[in-house]
Design an enzyme around this catalytic site. Structure first.
Site, PDB file in Angstrom:
ATOM      1  N   CYS A 153       0.837  -1.207   0.000  1.00  0.00           N
ATOM      2  CA  CYS A 153       0.000   0.000   0.000  1.00  0.00           C
ATOM      3  C   CYS A 153       0.870   1.255   0.000  1.00  0.00           C
ATOM      4  O   CYS A 153       1.562   1.510  -0.973  1.00  0.00           O
ATOM      5  CB  CYS A 153      -0.996  -0.050   1.158  1.00  0.00           C
ATOM      6  SG  CYS A 153      -2.398   1.048   0.909  1.00  0.00           S
ATOM      7  N   HIS A 197      -3.486  -5.591   1.044  1.00  0.00           N
ATOM      8  CA  HIS A 197      -2.823  -5.802   2.335  1.00  0.00           C
ATOM      9  C   HIS A 197      -2.802  -7.271   2.730  1.00  0.00           C
ATOM     10  O   HIS A 197      -3.720  -7.729   3.424  1.00  0.00           O
ATOM     11  CB  HIS A 197      -3.577  -5.032   3.424  1.00  0.00           C
ATOM     12  CG  HIS A 197      -3.409  -3.565   3.368  1.00  0.00           C
ATOM     13  ND1 HIS A 197      -2.402  -2.900   4.022  1.00  0.00           N
ATOM     14  CD2 HIS A 197      -4.137  -2.618   2.737  1.00  0.00           C
ATOM     15  CE1 HIS A 197      -2.511  -1.600   3.802  1.00  0.00           C
ATOM     16  NE2 HIS A 197      -3.550  -1.392   3.023  1.00  0.00           N
ATOM     17  N   GLU A 216      -1.093  -8.587   5.007  1.00  0.00           N
ATOM     18  CA  GLU A 216      -0.990  -8.686   6.478  1.00  0.00           C
ATOM     19  C   GLU A 216      -2.345  -8.556   7.161  1.00  0.00           C
ATOM     20  O   GLU A 216      -2.483  -8.905   8.328  1.00  0.00           O
ATOM     21  CB  GLU A 216       0.006  -7.633   7.001  1.00  0.00           C
ATOM     22  CG  GLU A 216      -0.528  -6.220   7.153  1.00  0.00           C
ATOM     23  CD  GLU A 216      -0.635  -5.459   5.835  1.00  0.00           C
ATOM     24  OE1 GLU A 216      -0.350  -6.054   4.781  1.00  0.00           O
ATOM     25  OE2 GLU A 216      -1.019  -4.278   5.863  1.00  0.00           O
TER      26      GLU A 216
END
Lengths: 79, 222
Positions: B86, B194, B196
């Protein structure tokens, strides 16, 4: 002396903000508007007296930080 | 594997990144952006999402000038691994470690939702744990995720198989539906989604966990 840097998205790079402004102007009743492009203006106060040296320095600033030349073009005014 | 997670003022996915890397078995150190050097022996640098320096000037532009960014560029130059997610992807394009740029979403809106991503290549340590063409579900959350590069660059990325992920339904106008790209040596990955945030089933999905597991796993076997 003062330097003014105009940074604009290059032709061919989509400018959705400019498009949104164009639509809004149309909604206000303004007619005959072609493309609208939005950019930014950066004013710098420089402790310099030689315009050519100032222009060279501001050009380096543009290349290294003020503009991303992948997507943006810039124009420098020295006054 | 030793990983460093970079923290800029305005980073907000740094701790999630560290959690995901640790869960995959990495030894993680958080590194403040004013540090001029990475910890010794770091294999992977992760540049997290967020709004570094408030997105002033351009997303990632100021962070790309931080002292640590020079160390990241040097690390990549030595063949080190770098993952930018990002805002981290935006920082990597601003440092020119990755080609192109991320511009305002074509629809002008901030897009925050889970999207389908197609794995476009498995030829990288980041994507080796997936199958080519597999569709995984990963969240996006960005205002400037519209990938732009000139026609020559796009043709080169496509020809060299350096497009890592594409959107199934393009949420931001990105050229060629690009969600993530690899460097020439395939050791630097930048991606807008993302992984994560999809690294634990308790948080709604775990498709991202394989990226971290695959990456850390490569170091365990070599």
């Amino acid at each position: 002396m003062k330097a003014v840097v105009h940074v604009m998205l290059k032709q061919g790079v989509l400018d959705p903000q400019g498009e949104a402004v164009r639509h809004a102007l149309g909604a206000l009743g303004f007619k005959g508007i072609g493309a609208v492009r939005q950019g930014k203006v950066i004013e710098l106060d420089l402790d310099r007296s030689d315009p050519e040296a100032a222009r060279a320095e501001v050009t380096e600033m543009c290349e290294r930080l003020l503009a991303n030349t992948v997507i943006e073009s810039y124009r420098i005014e020295i006054a | 594997m030793k990983a460093a997670v970079i923290v800029f003022p305005g980073s907000n996915c740094d701790r999630d990144m560290a959690v995901a890397l640790r869960a995959a078995g990495a030894d993680v150190t958080m590194v403040w952006h004013k540090d001029a050097a990475l910890p010794a022996g770091v294999d992977l640098v992760a540049v997290p999402g967020g709004f570094s320096f408030g997105d002033y000037l351009r997303c990632g532009a100021i962070a790309a000038q931080s002292p640590i960014s020079r160390a990241i560029v040097n690390h990549a130059g030595r063949g080190g691994y770098v993952l930018g997610v990002c805002n981290g992807f935006q920082v990597l394009t601003e440092t020119r470690l990755l080609p192109g740029a991320l511009i305002r979403n074509a629809g002008l809106r901030f897009v925050c939702r889970t999207v389908g991503l197609r794995v476009a290549t498995t030829d990288s340590a980041f994507t080796a744990a997936y199958a080519t063409g597999e569709v995984i579900r990963i969240p996006v959350a960005h205002h400037d995720g519209n990938y732009f590069a000139d026609a020559d660059t796009l043709a080169r990325l496509e020809g060299d198989g350096r497009i890592a992920f594409t959107y199934k339904d393009n949420p931001n106008g990105a050229a060629l539906d690009i969600a993530g790209v690899l460097s020439d040596n395939r050791r630097v990955l930048g991606m807008m989604p993302h992984p994560e945030r999809a690294a634990d089933p308790a948080l709604g999905g775990s498709d991202g966990a394989r990226l971290f597991a695959g990456l850390v796993g490569q170091f365990a076997t070599t």
